[in-house]
Design an enzyme around this catalytic site. Structure first.
Site, PDB file in Angstrom:
ATOM      1  N   ARG A 190     -25.774  -2.389   5.781  1.00 12.94           N
ATOM      2  CA  ARG A 190     -25.425  -3.763   5.430  1.00 12.94           C
ATOM      3  C   ARG A 190     -25.813  -4.743   6.544  1.00 12.94           C
ATOM      4  O   ARG A 190     -25.828  -5.947   6.320  1.00 12.94           O
ATOM      5  CB  ARG A 190     -23.922  -3.858   5.159  1.00 12.94           C
ATOM      6  CG  ARG A 190     -23.451  -2.913   4.086  1.00 12.94           C
ATOM      7  CD  ARG A 190     -21.965  -3.005   3.839  1.00 12.94           C
ATOM      8  NE  ARG A 190     -21.596  -4.296   3.298  1.00 12.94           N
ATOM      9  CZ  ARG A 190     -20.558  -4.491   2.492  1.00 12.94           C
ATOM     10  NH1 ARG A 190     -19.805  -3.486   2.131  1.00 12.94           N
ATOM     11  NH2 ARG A 190     -20.272  -5.695   2.052  1.00 12.94           N
ATOM     12  N   GLU A 215     -19.915  -5.921   9.064  1.00 11.22           N
ATOM     13  CA  GLU A 215     -20.886  -5.191   9.869  1.00 11.22           C
ATOM     14  C   GLU A 215     -21.970  -6.112  10.435  1.00 11.22           C
ATOM     15  O   GLU A 215     -22.433  -5.920  11.567  1.00 11.22           O
ATOM     16  CB  GLU A 215     -21.538  -4.080   9.033  1.00 11.22           C
ATOM     17  CG  GLU A 215     -20.607  -2.936   8.686  1.00 11.22           C
ATOM     18  CD  GLU A 215     -19.762  -3.198   7.442  1.00 11.22           C
ATOM     19  OE1 GLU A 215     -18.943  -2.347   7.088  1.00 11.22           O
ATOM     20  OE2 GLU A 215     -19.932  -4.298   6.824  1.00 11.22           O
ATOM     21  N   LYS A 252       0.845  -1.186   0.000  1.00 13.89           N
ATOM     22  CA  LYS A 252       0.000   0.000   0.000  1.00 13.89           C
ATOM     23  C   LYS A 252       0.888   1.247   0.000  1.00 13.89           C
ATOM     24  O   LYS A 252       1.835   1.341   0.768  1.00 13.89           O
ATOM     25  CB  LYS A 252      -0.907  -0.011   1.235  1.00 13.89           C
ATOM     26  CG  LYS A 252      -2.148   0.835   1.110  1.00 13.89           C
ATOM     27  CD  LYS A 252      -3.127   0.505   2.229  1.00 13.89           C
ATOM     28  CE  LYS A 252      -4.423   1.278   2.056  1.00 13.89           C
ATOM     29  NZ  LYS A 252      -5.418   0.928   3.079  1.00 13.89           N
TER      30      LYS A 252
END
Length: 638
Positions: A397, A369, A283
């Site tokens: 969600r 979630e 990253k």
């Protein structure tokens, strides 16, 4: 600062890229990485993830025939380099701006974006759907889904893999493992093994072996097949994916074209079945500030390319997120039963601050979630006081879990709903537009909305004190209004609002952070001779019926304001007024909500003006209710 990019300048579309020799690709990647850095320095946005997939992006478009071959980016914020290569370079400095490019993949924006992605973990499901559609239509194109390792923590990804493995459809999944959380590549041997097992020779031998063993008794065939796959999985590290029915290749170095290109060509030409290619990337690759601090450069404001220093907000007020953390820490200092749950967003929700103080009472469940909500429900059954900190758009969600596992059982889970209302540059996919409506319809739920940062502190304390039912409090993105903060919040009386300013003709009942705009509107209405009461509802549920009745009986016009969709707070107020008979007395009631449409990204101020939820919009609605022309009277007043 715009550095020369002679090779990138020749690329108008992936078709141009496919004409380049392999040897030119490292230079192209270098120029593409620099273009990404320079563009995001101007617009702000997601930086680290995109820098990590530069070589992978170049390699995919070089090997595959996009857009005929479908390329799906899971969590579209890693797709900035993809946008630059797919005929959008001339607009890349409009990224996340009003009228500009979306910060995520978007079907309406380009044929190279076959699926819109802003929430994570959707790519394999969508890709499988496209692969099945291809086969039903007797097509032969490839479908490639690029999913980040963080997105692989969500159950939906595994549901999709399980289904894809069982169906056996030709589908390519590229796992972008950008923090080595699964397995690191081990140099030349890893690359050699990946090329070997992804090649036609090995696959043909494997298929022939399966045909031979199929003539043996089923128990023997199954035993031999499982032994071969387990052995290969042990060597390569892909046993889990093999168990789900995927042919595993990797891990390979995602920044090395000599490793990427032969493997991608091999899987492109593979005759059958779902394949997973495990690619390890870094990253922030190629930009030192992002490499050294991947978390701070995941999402950035405008920054100086040379120093990496990000622009700072001119406001001295703390962000609502930090105020929530302060309030929760204060409550947790006094109550050791308070715990905090987040779904892969500790920094975004302020729970990183809470976690520094209470590491053993802070739980990051990953991008999951649904699990996070039911996990919090489990904590609540045992007498703990969970605060589940989730963005409004992500809590959607887990709605079934909110209903079934929390509300029906009346468990005291506290939902801290960040990013309520419009969110500017992140656009419609991240707007917190629906939580008032989808929570206020649930029996026995307490739903609050903070008008300022001090109110947020009080709502944290209120939620901590509610021990017999679920509760939620919502607050916006960005800085507060600068009010003085208490050391610790004071619990509010449930279902009671407050009068902020007294008037006689017009009543404005605000829920949430539009209160300051309501006060500005009241000042302007005074200039037109309209004495205005401004009230802060505080609670979307239960509503303050005494306050609403008082406002209805003592004013000619009542306007409700909320940063939420149709069907929320205003609808509950209207239902009460109708039942109470106030509408029969000639009261003029107007509800102001977010418009019944998806608002594209823009500066927050511009978005609220478009929505009509600024002071000018409020005044216009009041004047219209009274049969007066706001524009005409404003001209006369001037």
């Amino acid at each position: 600062m715009n550095s020369p990019k002679p090779l990138l300048d020749t690329i108008r579309s992936p078709e141009d890229l496919r004409r380049l020799p392999d040897d030119d690709l490292p230079q192209l990647a270098k120029e593409l990485r620099q273009e990404t850095i320079e563009a995001v320095s101007v617009t702000g946005g997601h930086l680290g993830a995109g820098l990590g997939v530069v070589e992978l992006t170049v390699a995919i478009h070089h090997v595959f025939d996009t857009p005929a071959d479908r390329l799906i980016w899971d969590v579209g914020h890693q797709a900035y380099p993809h946008k630059i290569l797919t005929a959008r370079r001339d607009r890349i400095r409009t990224l996340r701006q009003g009228g500009g490019l979306s910060g995520f993949t978007k079907r309406a924006e380009s044929e190279y974006d076959p699926f819109g992605a802003a929430h994570s973990s959707t790519s394999i499901s969508a890709g499988l759907g496209m692969a099945v559609a291809r086969d039903l239509s007797h097509g032969d194109n490839n479908v490639v889904a690029v999913i980040g390792d963080g997105a692989m923590s969500a159950g939906m990804a595994y549901e999709a893999m399980n289904n894809a493995g069982g169906m056996g459809k030709r589908l390519i999944v590229i796992l972008n493992d950008n923090d080595m959380s699964i397995a690191p590549p081990v140099g030349g041997m890893s690359a050699y093994l990946a090329r070997l097992i992804s090649g036609r020779t090995y696959m043909n031998v494997r298929r022939t072996g399966k045909q031979l063993t199929s003539h043996l008794p089923k128990s023997v065939d199954r035993t031999i097949t499982r032994w071969v796959e387990h052995t290969r999985g042990f060597v390569t590290g892909g046993t889990l994916f093999e168990e789900l029915g995927f042919y595993y290749v990797g891990p390979i170095d995602g920044h090395n074209f000599e490793h990427l290109l032969p493997v991608l060509r091999n899987v492109r030409d593979a005759p059958e079945g779902p394949i997973l290619v495990h690619v390890v990337t870094q990253k922030g690759k190629g930009y030192e500030p992002a490499e050294e601090s991947a978390d701070k450069y995941h999402g950035v404001s405008k920054f100086d390319v040379i120093t990496g220093e990000q622009a700072k907000s001119p406001s001295n007020a703390p962000s609502y997120t930090k105020v929530f953390a302060k309030g929760l820490i204060a409550e947790a200092e006094a109550d050791d039963k308070i715990v905090a749950v987040t779904a892969a967003m500790p920094g975004g929700t302020g729970l990183d601050i809470f976690g520094e103080r209470f590491p053993d009472r802070t739980f990051d469940v990953g991008i999951a979630e649904q699990h996070g909500v039911t996990f919090a429900a489990g904590l609540a059954t045992e007498g703990y006081k969970p605060f589940c900190a989730i963005y409004s758009t992500f809590l959607q969600r887990a709605y079934d879990q909110v209903v079934h596992d929390v509300a029906i059982q009346s468990l005291p889970v506290r939902f801290a709903i960040d990013r309520a209302g419009l969110v500017g540059a992140d656009g419609p996919t991240h707007a917190g537009a629906y939580d008032i409506a989808y929570l206020s319809c649930l029996p026995n739920f307490v739903v609050m909305a903070a008008a300022d940062e001090a109110e947020l502190m009080h709502m944290v304390a209120t939620a901590a004190a509610i021990d017999d039912r679920p509760s939620a409090f919502r607050y916006p993105r960005g800085e507060g209004v600068g009010v003085e903060l208490p050391e610790r919040g004071t619990p509010l009386q449930i279902g009671k609002g407050r009068i902020v300013r007294e008037g006689s003709k017009v009543a404005i009942l605000s829920l949430g952070a539009r209160l300051q705009e309501c006060l500005k509107a009241a000042d302007e209405l005074a200039a037109y001779g309209l004495s205005t009461t401004v009230a802060d509802a505080r609670f979307a549920k239960p509503i303050d019926t005494d306050l609403i009745r008082r406002l209805a009986h003592n004013h000619e016009v009542l306007v409700t304001i909320e940063e939420g969709s149709v069907g929320g707070f205003g609808a509950h107020v209207l239902e009460f007024l109708a039942a109470d008979g106030a509408l029969d007395e000639g009261l003029k009631v107007r509800t102001m909500t977010l418009p019944d449409t998806f608002l594209d990204q823009d500066a927050p101020k511009a978005m609220y003006k478009t929505a009509g939820l600024d002071a000018d919009g409020i005044v216009s609605r009041v004047m219209s209710a009274l049969g007066r022309d706001h524009a005409e009277e404003r001209t006369q007043l001037a």
